[in-house]
Write a protein that holds these residues in place. Sequence first.
Motif, mmCIF file in Angstrom:
data_model
loop_
_atom_site.group_PDB
_atom_site.id
_atom_site.type_symbol
_atom_site.label_atom_id
_atom_site.label_comp_id
_atom_site.label_asym_id
_atom_site.label_seq_id
_atom_site.Cartn_x
_atom_site.Cartn_y
_atom_site.Cartn_z
ATOM 1 N N THR A 193 -10.426 58.603 -50.886
ATOM 2 C CA THR A 193 -10.498 57.142 -50.781
ATOM 3 C C THR A 193 -10.433 56.429 -52.124
ATOM 4 O OG1 THR A 193 -12.922 57.215 -50.733
ATOM 5 C CG2 THR A 193 -11.783 57.275 -48.619
ATOM 6 N N SER A 194 -10.418 57.185 -53.226
ATOM 7 C CA SER A 194 -10.232 56.552 -54.537
ATOM 8 C C SER A 194 -8.754 56.375 -54.865
ATOM 9 C CB SER A 194 -10.889 57.396 -55.637
ATOM 10 O OG SER A 194 -10.244 58.655 -55.768
ATOM 11 N N THR A 195 -7.876 56.829 -53.966
ATOM 12 C CA THR A 195 -6.435 56.723 -54.173
ATOM 13 C C THR A 195 -5.988 55.264 -54.125
ATOM 14 O OG1 THR A 195 -6.149 58.865 -53.084
ATOM 15 C CG2 THR A 195 -4.186 57.507 -53.351
ATOM 16 N N PRO A 196 -5.168 54.817 -55.071
ATOM 17 C CA PRO A 196 -4.641 53.439 -55.010
ATOM 18 C C PRO A 196 -3.922 53.198 -53.683
ATOM 19 C CG PRO A 196 -4.156 54.425 -57.140
ATOM 20 C CD PRO A 196 -4.716 55.528 -56.294
ATOM 21 N N GLY A 197 -4.202 52.048 -53.095
ATOM 22 C CA GLY A 197 -3.611 51.717 -51.808
ATOM 23 C C GLY A 197 -4.562 51.908 -50.650
ATOM 24 N N PHE A 198 -5.716 52.561 -50.908
ATOM 25 C CA PHE A 198 -6.745 52.669 -49.862
ATOM 26 C C PHE A 198 -7.652 51.453 -49.981
ATOM 27 C CE2 PHE A 198 -10.848 53.699 -48.133
ATOM 28 C CZ PHE A 198 -10.573 54.438 -46.994
ATOM 29 N N VAL A 199 -7.737 50.673 -48.913
ATOM 30 C CA VAL A 199 -8.549 49.452 -48.925
ATOM 31 C C VAL A 199 -9.578 49.534 -47.807
ATOM 32 C CG1 VAL A 199 -8.561 46.942 -48.775
ATOM 33 C CG2 VAL A 199 -6.602 48.131 -49.812
ATOM 34 N N GLY A 200 -10.849 49.622 -48.202
ATOM 35 C CA GLY A 200 -11.929 49.617 -47.215
ATOM 36 C C GLY A 200 -12.247 48.205 -46.799
ATOM 37 N N GLY A 201 -12.106 47.911 -45.534
ATOM 38 C CA GLY A 201 -12.339 46.561 -45.037
ATOM 39 C C GLY A 201 -13.806 46.256 -44.834
ATOM 40 N N PRO A 202 -14.108 45.051 -44.370
ATOM 41 C CA PRO A 202 -15.503 44.646 -44.164
ATOM 42 C C PRO A 202 -16.156 45.436 -43.049
ATOM 43 C CG PRO A 202 -14.015 43.031 -43.210
ATOM 44 C CD PRO A 202 -13.170 43.992 -43.988
ATOM 45 N N GLU A 203 -17.479 45.488 -43.080
ATOM 46 C CA GLU A 203 -18.246 46.188 -42.055
ATOM 47 C C GLU A 203 -18.365 45.308 -40.812
ATOM 48 O OE1 GLU A 203 -22.748 48.013 -41.455
ATOM 49 O OE2 GLU A 203 -21.927 47.752 -43.478
#
Length: 519
Positions: A193-203
């Motif tokens: 998940t530290s890969t560029p392009g991975f975006v964690g959205g809101p909870e």
Amino acid sequence: MEPTDHSGTTPDRVSHLLEFLRRYSRQRLDSRRMDERRAFPTSLIPDLAAHGLFGLQIAEEHGGLGLSHSDFLRVITQLGAIDANLFVLLGVHNTLGVPPVAHYAAEHVKNAVLPDVAQGRALITSAISEPGAGSNVRAVQARAERWPDGSYVINGSKQWISLGADATYVNVFARLSDEYGRDLGITGFLVDTSTPGFVGGPEVLTLGLKAVPQNSLEFQSLRVPGDALLGGEGAGLLAAKEAFMRGRVTLAAGGLGAMMRSLELAERFARRRQVATGNLAENGRIHQLFAESVAATQAVEALVHYIGARMDSGEHVPEELFFAAKITGCELMWQVVDRSVQLLGARGYVDTNVLGQFFRDYRLLRIFEGSTEAITVYLGSRMLAAPQRVLSLLDEFDVAPHLQELAAGVAKLASAKTANVQSQHVLANVVGELTCWTIMAGLTGQSQHRSEMAQYTAAWCEQQLSERLRTAEQGTPFVELPTVDAIARHIGSYDDTIGDVEQRRPGDQNDLDLLLRRH
């Protein structure tokens, strides 16, 4: 037929693990505070990791405990009795997260990833569900493209991903195409998940299970190396299906713990409570409710133990048993939790009396890994396509002839003709439910000699099958349904009575879901 126990786990290790969890619950855990803060305490993950709970079935060579399936399910049941958040945290990590890597990743990837995962230094989950595709893996729209250098680029979004933004690794399932645009099928990728392009959205602000984050995820031209594959190209369905199947019996095992804890609290109250008829527990109707609830609990326990033992023996476990664990296990769990709230009267509605939080938290199990209705229709549709399959399911067990006759009745019902697609779906739901009860009656029937309670449980399961079959036979063919448009028009008329009452507070997470809005 009783499965042979080939469990290789040291009993003392599991006993010590269960005792740790019980002691931790008594001394360190505060479910109310986690619920109010929507978060786990900072000490919880390292505390659990120190006892190996993030590597329950990871091989010892990778730093895990290497538990058998049966012992894993015992731990999950214990967690379910303590706290739903704890159960889902460890259930998702160990069931949906670990197996795709442990069974389908390249060997050097396993060696690099699994030790950190086993020791709780990295959380792992799977991302399958999307806004337009729940547990139906074949419907995913996230796209992956193979590049000439052997890497892959992923674009798309996922929704309702447990631990999604908090995990170090996410198993992402997407529809793959090659560099020429040819569809290669659903494929799994291990994503850091530290890969560029991975975006964690809101909870997402959920009704219960508030400490376990549920996130949306975005993949924006996210590039992963060729060795990120989980299995071969186009083989993602296999890894996803295995994770889902394991997840279904895991849900039943966690729900089993909730059933046991709920009945424990309800029985304590009933024994101590005096009402107009005398002692509450001795009231005939209350006595009956307890008997039925204990029978439901014992039936789910028998199914969970049976599946675990069959998996440990290396024998094939029919998929129908996993579906029955999800459908019947989670539905009976909900009935027992709801009934326990009712049995406590006003005390059941007090949120600090455990059952109130159970009521909110465990409601999700009827939706997790596919909603009851969707899974039941799917199972029933399989039986409609091969009605005699219902009879062959009883070959798993030593059953009396009259149970074979009931199963034959289910098979006959599965052969019935329907007027339209909607009626076929209704029939599939009925047959799917009856298939579950055929399994439960067969399983409990072969062990009814073990105790007075086991005898009652077997009779109760058989009664459930018999009564539901009779009701279905009497109701077939089904009453013709109003059209979808007619129902929509009628519900639309409610607007004249209740008007526009949608709350319009600012903020994305407070907005009503797009599919539920007025316009």
